[in-house]
Design a protein around this motif. Structure first.
Motif, PDB file in Angstrom:
ATOM      1  N   LYS A 139     -32.664  21.251  55.174  1.00 45.40           N
ATOM      2  CA  LYS A 139     -31.355  21.198  54.516  1.00 45.40           C
ATOM      3  C   LYS A 139     -30.742  19.830  54.770  1.00 45.40           C
ATOM      4  O   LYS A 139     -30.869  19.277  55.861  1.00 45.40           O
ATOM      5  CB  LYS A 139     -30.423  22.270  55.080  1.00 45.40           C
TER       6      LYS A 139
ATOM      7  N   LYS B 162     -27.066  17.350  53.954  1.00 41.13           N
ATOM      8  CA  LYS B 162     -25.654  17.475  53.604  1.00 41.13           C
ATOM      9  C   LYS B 162     -24.975  16.113  53.722  1.00 41.13           C
ATOM     10  O   LYS B 162     -25.304  15.315  54.592  1.00 41.13           O
ATOM     11  CB  LYS B 162     -24.997  18.487  54.553  1.00 41.13           C
TER      12      LYS B 162
ATOM     13  N   ARG C 163     -29.266  22.526  44.619  1.00 35.14           N
ATOM     14  CA  ARG C 163     -28.203  21.585  44.938  1.00 35.14           C
ATOM     15  C   ARG C 163     -26.863  22.248  44.657  1.00 35.14           C
ATOM     16  O   ARG C 163     -26.742  23.054  43.730  1.00 35.14           O
ATOM     17  CB  ARG C 163     -28.322  20.326  44.074  1.00 35.14           C
TER      18      ARG C 163
ATOM     19  N   LYS D 226     -24.634  19.405  49.154  1.00 36.35           N
ATOM     20  CA  LYS D 226     -25.753  20.011  49.878  1.00 36.35           C
ATOM     21  C   LYS D 226     -26.982  20.021  48.986  1.00 36.35           C
ATOM     22  O   LYS D 226     -26.880  20.369  47.813  1.00 36.35           O
ATOM     23  CB  LYS D 226     -25.398  21.436  50.313  1.00 36.35           C
TER      24      LYS D 226
ATOM     25  N   ASP E  61     -30.265  19.697  62.659  1.00 39.14           N
ATOM     26  CA  ASP E  61     -30.926  19.060  61.510  1.00 39.14           C
ATOM     27  C   ASP E  61     -32.167  18.288  61.956  1.00 39.14           C
ATOM     28  O   ASP E  61     -33.184  18.267  61.255  1.00 39.14           O
ATOM     29  CB  ASP E  61     -29.950  18.111  60.802  1.00 39.14           C
TER      30      ASP E  61
END
Length: 1073
Positions: free
Chosen positions: A345, A347, A427, A461, A676
């Motif tokens: 993921k 961001k 997205r 995102k 992350d």
């Protein structure tokens, strides 16, 4: 006729019928049927005969009278099925809903039924008016020329339906006038959103349903790559299942097909076809043959004194052994499951103030709540258009009035332009309104209030898509999940879990699948459903037809960017502790791990000094990006494509972003980036190991140690905080689970065990990590049981304490059983079990993960004598010795009345099929074993598809079980490629190769009562509701208080909140006016 009797469905079913020892199948040839007198036809005890074009039904009736065989489908009723008027009359008499209709009989003997008045946009038939659109059907069921007439306002004309010719099933005609010769039924046109539902019964208790594109839609038949008409899976409602039973009984057709129209919230029967089969469904062939074989033997075995173990009529009642070894009826299965393997993921946050963004916010209703989520292609295109416009203006006037940063806008444009088009759900853009600029543009820094105008926080995102490995994980877990249900081993046609498949097609399975609005979660749910119900084809139609994800009022979704005051305090404290450049001391252990979690203490021991470890992690990331840049300069790597179509450039982008964001300009580390980093390195070690990048193993080890502290502790540090944050996340889900359990308890109870309304309720909730963490915290810290008084719960808490990560496909499973021998008002009537699996095995966990106490009777007297929850007992060596003891001490229930008996098909050992029953199998319900206790421990480390079904349950014993289904055999028989057992899960082939095995379910507790669980959930929900009232009051007080505190650990009422103070001024958000 020959075409029908030798069709693929008929051949498949007859082949399976031949496996019944006492059945011999004879097919009458077309020549015999047409040319031989019935006296010369072979004699039989059971006749399967059905009308088709050219078939002499009269001769079949004469043969039936001569030989008096048992009829699968009644012959006399087949005359009625050929006449649509009679079909509608019978349906009406049975009280089955059908479209409003009138019959036009052009019969000189019945002039009163031949009154037709045609207008431009309507017809009047014998006094009944039908405005266009309406349907005109010939009264003969053999005539498929059905016309639909359209109103002039829609262009007029008619759609002419006919039996499929090639890829067409209808054509449009400009002709608007009805036919003037012949007799017809005129009926109201039902708006069905372009789909028809085909239902196929096999006896009154079985109905298979699938949808197809309506031939009235465009006349084009949708076909797959093999030329077969595309059908979509459909779940029938309880009322539709009752309609199926009524149709089957009313027309006396055991095997019967009919058409349903779903319109305006109701279901209408519009056609009954009589004898018809599902095409291309191995599961249906299995089910149909088994039901027909049992029906025949049930009827005829007594006449011939055949020693037949006759299944009772109640064979589908889900009576199963519980993990404590007693036989009970399974009433409800509730599972909360995290999504499957995904791409990392990513961001990006930026503050925007340009009027175009505010216009977009207003256009899509953002001012109603102050928040807006944009996911649809046209919405994302609007954001992209604005971004391109602003960048163009910045290029013309670099020093203009546009405040948005060029770098952020470039990244926004780059991400939105990925793939060249907006497809799928990969997205999204979130916008949050702030009355004054209170967010910093740089992520990770504390918000700095500015005395300026209102702004929008834009959060972009992307990534986080379900990978091919994730799809395989979900589908295989779905297939293995069938083994939770009665008959889950599949005792016919060599297919695992067929008990669930048959249960689902009868009245006895009420299945609903829910998913959050994340694309990866929805596709996980669809893949799981595909495996669970043995569906075929693409995931999209399964998702559309079977997964509920809209308008669920936050049931499975959470706004991760809107933190509660408690979460803000916890994050601030967590960041403060992890920014200390010193080894952890006793005080730090007390501050960071007050719950004494084993996995947390282990991770802190690995870290020792958090800043030093962060320095090492940052250095490893720098080294990694350097290696990737070098690879990009290598001519051999120009066209190198990584896993899931990623390129080296995209890989560098995500690592470079982490490199920039992790260490801030101040030199401090942004702790929120640790999950992350771990996410990225875990993905690359598992999926891109072929690159041979140096240092990834060490980066994985260190980032996992940090993540194992940060991730669970972000959901609360103390027990009270964990519970408060958990209930804040999953309160709607807790209420729904409570409702599921209570409804199962109340529904249809008085109607008795054999009533069609008696069913297994299955509720599957697919969600993200936050909900799984939160729900587990509720059970761990909410006071379900007193661990000091309950040894089994103490062991369960010790096991959960040792789990470091709730990985992809983590499952929390609640199973509700009913003991029909107990008093209805007794607390012992309903029995609840709680099970858990931490999901897929991590790449670094081979042989090092904690072992639980198994899916087995852990509450028996013998178990109570073992060490109460000592972590030494969680090792594989000790656990492997205990199953046999448990098996020996588990009482085997004697066969009672009404319990399902063995099918005839299990009497022969089926070598080479999906299942080979254990030599120790017994005909008693409790005598066969669902999962073998003698399985070698190495088998559970086997990679690929084969281990996932065998590993559904822990290797410890489940009382009353048998050998596990063998997915390797299944894959071979279905042409699937499998990696060899010796391969690690990182090896193999695309899609299935990089699929780690999933940890088996472990029983946390198997001796709970329904009252205990209901009161616990009610108590937690009530406590949170009261707390919310107190928080609201405190916030109200804080608006009128001048107190402020600089401490991040202050209670909510003393937190300085610029937004709250500013609301007293004129610039308050529009929704507060």
């Amino acid at each position: 006729m020959t075409k029908k009797s030798k069709s693929k469905p008929m051949t498949q079913i007859l082949e399976r019928l031949c496996r019944f020892d006492y059945l011999t199948v004879i097919i009458l040839g077309e020549d015999v049927i047409l040319n031989e007198p019935v006296e010369n036809w072979p004699s039989c005890h059971c006749l399967i005969s059905f009308h088709s074009k050219g078939f002499p039904l009269d001769k079949a009736v004469a043969y039936s009278k001569l030989r008096n065989p048992f009829l699968i489908n009644d012959l006399a009723m087949q005359y009625y099925i050929q006449d649509r008027r009679e079909v509608y009359r019978i349906l009406q008499e049975e009280g089955i809903d059908l479209p409003r209709y009138a019959v036009l009989n052009r019969d000189p003997a019945r002039p009163e039924e031949c009154n037709l008045i045609e207008g431009e946009d309507q017809v009047e038939v014998n006094g009944a008016v039908f405005p266009k659109p309406f349907v005109e059907k010939p009264v003969s069921a053999e005539d498929h020329n059905v016309y639909i007439y359209y109103p002039s306002s829609a262009g007029g004309g008619s759609q002419r339906l006919f039996r499929k010719i090639g890829s067409r099933s209808s054509v449009y005609s400009p002709e608007s006038s009805v036919r003037k010769t012949g007799s017809y039924i005129y009926e109201e046109f039902m708006p069905t959103d372009g789909t028809d539902v085909k239902v196929y019964t096999v006896g009154p208790d079985y109905a298979h349903a699938e949808a197809r594109k309506s031939p009235a839609l465009d006349g084009k038949v949708e076909r797959d790559s093999e030329g077969k008409e595309i059908r979509y899976p459909v779940m029938l409602t309880a009322m539709e299942k009752l309609v199926a039973r009524k149709v089957c009984v009313a027309f006396k057709q055991t095997v019967c097909g009919f058409d349903l129209l779903r319109a305006n919230g109701h279901s209408f029967v519009c056609d009954v076809n009589g004898f018809s089969f599902v095409k291309n469904s191995m599961k249906y062939y299995d089910d149909c043959a088994k039901i027909l074989g049992n029906t025949i033997m049930r009827e005829l075995a007594p006449q011939f004194q055949i020693p037949w173990s006759i299944p009772t009529e109640a064979e589908d009642i889900p009576i199963v052994p519980t993990t404590s070894g007693t036989m009970m009826e399974l009433r409800c299965v509730i599972a909360i499951i995290r999504h499957g393997d995904r791409t990392p993921k990513q961001k990006m946050k930026m503050e925007v103030t340009h009027p175009r963004f505010f216009s977009l916010f207003e256009k899509h209703g953002g001012y109603k709540t102050g928040k807006l989520k944009l996911k649809r292609p046209e919405q994302l295109q609007e954001v992209l258009d604005i971004t391109r416009l602003l960048l163009a203006e910045l290029e013309k006037e670099p020093g203009g009035e546009i405040e948005e940063k060029t770098g952020k806008l470039e990244q926004l444009k780059s991400v939105l332009e990925m793939y060249g088009h907006f497809s799928g759900i990969n997205r999204k853009v979130q916008l949050t309104y702030y009355p004054h600029e209170v967010k910093a543009s740089n992520e990770g820094q504390d918000p700095q209030p500015k005395a300026l105008g209102p702004s929008l926080l834009l959060v972009l995102k992307w990534g986080g898509e379900l990978t091919p490995a994730g799809r395989v994980q979900a589908e295989e877990l779905g297939r293995a999940f069938r083994c939770m249900y009665p008959g889950g081993q599949g005792d016919y046609a060599g297919f695992p879990g067929c008990g669930l498949l048959r249960l689902h097609s009868t009245f006895r399975h009420d299945l609903k699948i829910y998913a959050s609005d994340e694309g990866r979660v929805q596709m996980t749910a669809a893949a799981f459903a595909k495996g669970l119900l043995a569906l075929e084809g693409e995931l999209t139609p399964i998702l559309v037809q079977m997964v509920k994800s809209a308008n669920m009022n936050g049931l499975l979704d959470s706004d991760g960017d809107s933190l509660s005051s408690c979460q803000h305090r916890v994050k601030a404290r967590l960041h403060h502790i992890l920014q200390q450049d010193a080894p952890f001391g006793p005080e730090d252990y007390d501050k960071l791990a007050p719950t004494g979690s084993t996995s947390l203490l282990n991770s802190m021991a690995v870290i020792q000094n958090p800043v030093k470890v962060c320095d090492q992690v940052f250095a490893l990331i720098e080294n990694l990006t350097h290696q990737i840049r070098e690879r990009m300069q290598d001519p051999k790597s120009v066209d190198l494509q990584l896993y899931h179509s990623e390129t080296l450039e995209l890989m560098l982008q995500r690592w470079s972003k982490l490199e920039r964001d992790f260490r801030q300009k101040s030199g401090r580390y942004d702790i929120s980036k640790i999950p992350d980093i771990y996410d990225c390195v875990k993905y690359d070690v598992q999926h891109n190991a072929s690159l041979g990048l140096q240092g990834t193993a060490e980066l994985l080890r260190l980032s996992k140690a940090l993540a194992d502290v940060v991730i669970p502790q972000e959901y609360g540090i103390s027990r009270e905080e964990k519970l408060e944050i958990a209930v804040g996340f999953c309160l709607p889900l807790l209420r729904k689970i409570l409702l599921d359990l209570q409804r199962t308890h109340e529904d249809e109870y008085s109607r008795g065990v054999l009533s069609p309304g008696r069913h297994v309720r299955t509720r599957l909730y697919f969600t993200s990590e936050s909900h799984v963490h939160s729900l587990l915290s509720v059970f761990r810290y909410g006071g379900l049981l007193d661990e000091t008084q309950d040894a089994q719960w103490q062991r369960a808490l010790n096991y959960l304490s040792a789990i470091s990560e709730l990985n992809y496909m983590t499952q929390i499973v609640i199973m509700l059983y009913e003991d029909n021998t107990r008093d209805p008002l007794s607390e012992e009537r309903f029995h609840v079990e709680l099970h858990f699996s931490p999901g897929v095995k991590g790449v670094e966990e081979e042989g090092s993960a904690p072992t639980g106490y198994g899916f087995r009777p852990a509450s028996s007297e013998n178990e109570m004598k073992t060490d109460q929850g000592s972590m030494e007992n969680l090792c594989p060596g000790k656990a492997s010795d205990e199953p046999d003891r448990a098996l020996q001490t588990s009482p085997q229930p004697s066969e009672g009345p009404g319990l399902p008996r063995r099918s005839p098909l299990i009497r022969n050992r089926k070598a080479g099929s999906m299942e080979v029953l254990s030599e120790t199998s017994s005909s008693r319900p409790g005598g066969y074993r669902l999962f073998s206790s003698s399985r070698p421990p190495t088998e559970m480390k086997q990679s690929g598809l084969g281990s996932q079904c065998t590993g559904l349950f822990s290797t410890t014993v489940l009382g009353g079980s048998s050998s596990a289904p063998n997915l390797q055999d299944y894959a071979r028989s279905h042409g699937k490629k499998l990696p060899s057992a010796s391969l690690k899960h990182r090896d193999g082939f695309e899609g299935c190769s990089m699929v780690p095995t999933i940890y088996p379910l472990e029983t946390l507790h198997n001796a709970l009562s329904l009252r205990q669980v209901s009161e616990f959930l009610s108590r937690v929900c009530q406590r949170h509701t009261e707390a919310q009232v107190q928080v609201s009051a405190a916030l109200f007080d804080s608006m009128h208080s001048n107190q402020a505190s600089n401490s991040p650990f202050s209670p909510p009422r003393t937190l300085h909140s610029p937004t709250l103070h500013l609301r007293q001024r004129s610039e308050k958000p529009p929704w507060c006016k």
